[in-house]
Design a protein around this motif. Structure first.
Motif, PDB file in Angstrom:
ATOM      1  N   PHE A  13      -2.893  17.190  -2.847  1.00  0.00           N
ATOM      2  CA  PHE A  13      -3.077  15.833  -3.363  1.00  0.00           C
ATOM      3  C   PHE A  13      -3.935  14.999  -2.409  1.00  0.00           C
ATOM      4  O   PHE A  13      -4.781  14.215  -2.856  1.00  0.00           O
ATOM      5  N   LYS A  14      -3.729  15.193  -1.103  1.00  0.00           N
ATOM      6  CA  LYS A  14      -4.531  14.435  -0.129  1.00  0.00           C
ATOM      7  C   LYS A  14      -6.016  14.716  -0.332  1.00  0.00           C
ATOM      8  O   LYS A  14      -6.848  13.823  -0.259  1.00  0.00           O
ATOM      9  N   ALA A  17      -7.147  13.095  -3.646  1.00  0.00           N
ATOM     10  CA  ALA A  17      -7.254  11.624  -3.591  1.00  0.00           C
ATOM     11  C   ALA A  17      -8.625  11.179  -3.106  1.00  0.00           C
ATOM     12  O   ALA A  17      -9.074  10.077  -3.425  1.00  0.00           O
ATOM     13  N   CYS A  22      -7.368   8.149  -8.286  1.00  0.00           N
ATOM     14  CA  CYS A  22      -5.897   8.261  -8.316  1.00  0.00           C
ATOM     15  C   CYS A  22      -5.387   9.647  -7.887  1.00  0.00           C
ATOM     16  O   CYS A  22      -4.186   9.875  -7.887  1.00  0.00           O
TER      17      CYS A  22
ATOM     18  N   ASP B 219      -6.049   2.137  -3.848  1.00  0.00           N
ATOM     19  CA  ASP B 219      -5.484   1.976  -5.186  1.00  0.00           C
ATOM     20  C   ASP B 219      -4.009   2.316  -5.133  1.00  0.00           C
ATOM     21  O   ASP B 219      -3.578   3.192  -4.366  1.00  0.00           O
ATOM     22  N   THR B 222      -2.640   5.997  -5.882  1.00  0.00           N
ATOM     23  CA  THR B 222      -2.845   6.967  -4.799  1.00  0.00           C
ATOM     24  C   THR B 222      -1.916   6.656  -3.628  1.00  0.00           C
ATOM     25  O   THR B 222      -1.297   7.569  -3.068  1.00  0.00           O
ATOM     26  N   LEU B 226       0.804   9.263  -2.232  1.00  0.00           N
ATOM     27  CA  LEU B 226       0.696   9.763  -0.852  1.00  0.00           C
ATOM     28  C   LEU B 226       1.942   9.431  -0.034  1.00  0.00           C
ATOM     29  O   LEU B 226       2.102   9.920   1.081  1.00  0.00           O
TER      30      LEU B 226
END
Lengths: 416, 253
Positions: A13-14, A17, A22, B219, B222, B226
């Motif tokens: 996910f990092k 991103a 998003c 945003d 995100t 995270l």
């Protein structure tokens, strides 16, 4: 009980991103999964009512990809039909024969359907339904209901959201679920101006208990629409083929003019459909509406196989039975631990909420604890029961829920 | 409603509010005030009213008309007030001519000290004290600006009118600052500190995250995914407040 960790998911996910807005957007965004640390973000494989994340954790899936996968992942009948079609043609210069077969099946199956039109997403079908209502009536205004989800096109969104302007909502009137008087008032105050009313067959908003139609509600709405020449549109995208193969309207005893389907009709293949009465067909023919992949043959083959499987196995009844078994069992376990687990909506797609904490924090914690033990529960959205869910899965879910309740009871001894 | 009126409301009720903590937590600011006892009223024609009171080494900032001000600073319009906050205009003193030297010296130095903590881009090395003050002020501005834009910004007004009633706790880890919002029938009230049993929570994992998040540099989807910003509780409250926080940036220079 062992709990999962999601290092690979979160690392991925990092990276995402940085290069995808998003990271993961839309309804798959991890943001409403609370706490996010309890949830996997990326999947590696899926089979029946289970999926595995990129960290190798296995989950019993109670979201079914947020609705599409009704028969279970990689259903052999559906996959075989899709594969056979793929070997012939998919996206080509003309549609395949399968398009006519699928339309024929929908017309035979869905009570009000005299014709069928295909697209990709639920929102394609709901937006088309509004265009048809306007073409048919020559009127501008549409009534939709607060908390009703019909997609992401500007007309479906609140005008205060980024990218949406107040003019997008100019001809939208917002009613309330089960409030017939508000609808009647709109009609009285806007004589000859309302083209259509669009609503889901029952109210299934996020973060709120789901609500079934009040006795006589739909009949009165149907009558009002007929009397005033308003097109009645049912958004059966989430509910379609889960409550009744003839259309969820049949389950609740009324007849709309148009019904939008998606999700369950393709078991994961990208297809949506709008069906309607013969009175709507001419207007539907006049609206120019299409997309690059809307006539592709593989999703149609998958859809036909899915619908036949649903009918042959009486899947709506099966889902209701499994849903009742699951939620009834979970309620008993909750009670044993001193909690009250409220179940609303239809058993095939129940919405659950621990009422012991109105802020939802306790419920969010419990869903997170269950997920990191292997039962994928969301706290903000109705769940979806898969036809592939087995008694063993349900039993395993009960064990997970029990362990999760022990944990939240330990964390919040005063709340049970 | 003009942007100038919204900006004037934010300047008086959100930016000026930070004088309270500036005097409380910054030695240099506290020295400027000493034991002075004084109340300054800010009065804007067709605009907001506020007062700043110094007493026993403390500063209090409030809404509306102060009962017995020593000094009244008058502004012919919201634009006039906003220009003063941008350092491009002077107020018109209506009362308290004998206190003018305090206004010109100590009070001006105090507001410059506040500005220093609000503009990290002009500071070479950010020490722990600076970061703490800046985070505190950024959070205060965000919270106290929300009631203003909920009243007068067209989009925020719409959002506020659809917000569920309830309370939202906003926290910065590990040790604060903390602010909270109370929402009732579309009206928002801001406060400092923690409340018992909030309906929703937004927890920022550190000062750096809070700064980026509240200044619209990350945003929210995100940041939440995270784990930089943790949310829980009644998410519809957070959704609405988040939409409104995005609007605040348009009015804070």
């Amino acid at each position: 009980m062992k709990t999962y960790s999601y290092n690979k998911s979160h690392e991925l996910f990092k990276k995402a991103a940085k290069i995808i807005p998003c990271g993961i957007y839309g309804h798959f965004s991890p943001a409403p999964l609370i706490p996010v640390s309890d949830y996997p973000f990326y999947i590696s494989k899926a089979k029946d009512a289970h999926f595995w994340d990129v960290d190798g954790n296995e989950f019993i899936d109670y979201m079914c990809a947020y609705g599409p996968v009704i028969l279970g992942y990689n259903n052999p009948v559906v996959e075989s039909a899709a594969e056979m079609q793929r070997q012939q043609a998919n996206c080509a210069t003309a549609p395949g024969e399968i398009m006519v077969e699928l339309a024929d099946e929908l017309v035979k199956t869905v009570t009000i359907a005299d014709w069928a039109f295909f697209a990709k997403n639920g929102n394609d079908a709901t937006t088309f339904s509004l265009m048809i209502a306007r073409a048919k009536t020559g009127r501008k205004k549409i009534i939709r209901l607060k908390g009703g989800y019909h997609g992401v096109a500007p007309w479906t969104q609140s005008p205060d959201h980024p990218g949406i302007i107040f003019e997008d909502a100019e001809n939208m009137l917002i009613g309330e679920w089960n409030n017939y008087e508000v609808l009647e008032d709109f009609v009285t105050k806007n004589p000859g101006e309302i083209a259509g009313i669009i609503a889901t067959p029952y109210h299934h908003p996020t973060f709120e208990d789901n609500v079934l139609p009040a006795e006589g509600y739909w009949k009165k709405v149907e009558q009002l629409c007929k009397q005033e020449g308003i097109v009645l549109i049912i958004d059966d995208v989430r509910t379609g083929f889960r409550l009744d193969v003839r259309g969820s309207n049949e389950y609740f005893g009324f007849k709309p003019d148009l019904i939008a389907f998606c999700k369950a009709i393709g078991n994961g293949y990208p297809i949506s459909a709008l069906v309607g009465t013969k009175e709507m067909k001419e207007a539907a023919s006049k609206v120019f509406y299409t997309g690059s992949y809307w006539l592709s043959a593989v999703p149609m083959a998958a859809s036909l196989a899915t619908i036949l499987e649903i009918k042959e196995n009486n899947v709506p009844e099966m889902l209701a039975e499994k849903g009742k078994k699951l939620t009834g069992g979970l309620q008993k376990i909750a009670k044993r631990h001193g909690f009250n687990l409220k179940v609303t909506g239809h058993p095939a797609m129940p919405y659950l909420r621990l009422t012991d904490d109105p802020s939802l924090m306790l419920h969010q914690e419990w869903c997170g604890e269950c997920t990191k033990r292997g039962a994928y529960f969301t706290s903000h959205h109705n769940w979806f029961i898969s036809a592939a869910l087995t008694d063993t899965d349900i039993q395993k879910t009960f064990e997970i829920a029990d362990d999760a309740f022990k944990t939240i009871k330990r964390n919040h001894p005063h709340k049970s | 409603m003009s942007a100038q009126k919204i900006k004037a409301g934010i300047n008086l009720h959100a930016i000026l509010k930070n004088l309270e903590d500036l005097v409380a937590f910054d030695d240099d600011a506290r020295k400027l005030i000493g034991n002075r006892k004084m109340c300054i009223r800010f009065s804007v024609k067709n605009g907001p009213e506020a007062w700043v009171k110094f007493e026993k080494g403390k500063c209090t900032v409030g809404r509306g008309k102060a009962p017995k001000p020593n000094v009244i600073l008058w502004f012919s319009s919201c634009e006039h007030l906003n220009k003063m906050f941008d350092g491009k205009a002077n107020p018109i003193p209506l009362k308290g001519f004998t206190k003018l030297s305090f206004l010109q010296k100590e009070f001006t130095q105090l507001t410059k000290r506040l500005e220093y903590f609000l503009r990290p881009e002009n500071v070479e090395k950010l020490d722990e004290h600076y970061i703490k003050m800046n985070t505190n002020f950024t959070l205060t501005i965000a919270a106290y600006a929300l009631p203003e834009i909920a009243l007068f910004d067209e989009r925020a007004k719409f959002t506020a009118s659809h917000l569920p009633d309830g309370t939202l706790q906003m926290e910065v880890l590990p040790e604060g600052p903390d602010v909270y919002l109370e929402i009732k029938a579309g009206k928002i009230t801001a406060g400092k500190g923690k409340i018992a049993h909030p309906d929703a929570m937004m927890i920022m994992k550190d000062a750096h995250v809070a700064n980026d998040f509240l200044n619209g540099k990350t945003d929210s989807f995100t940041a939440i995914a995270l784990g930089d910003v943790m949310i829980k509780g009644q998410i519809p409250i957070l959704d609405g407040i988040n939409l409104m926080l995005d609007r605040v940036i348009n009015y804070v220079s």
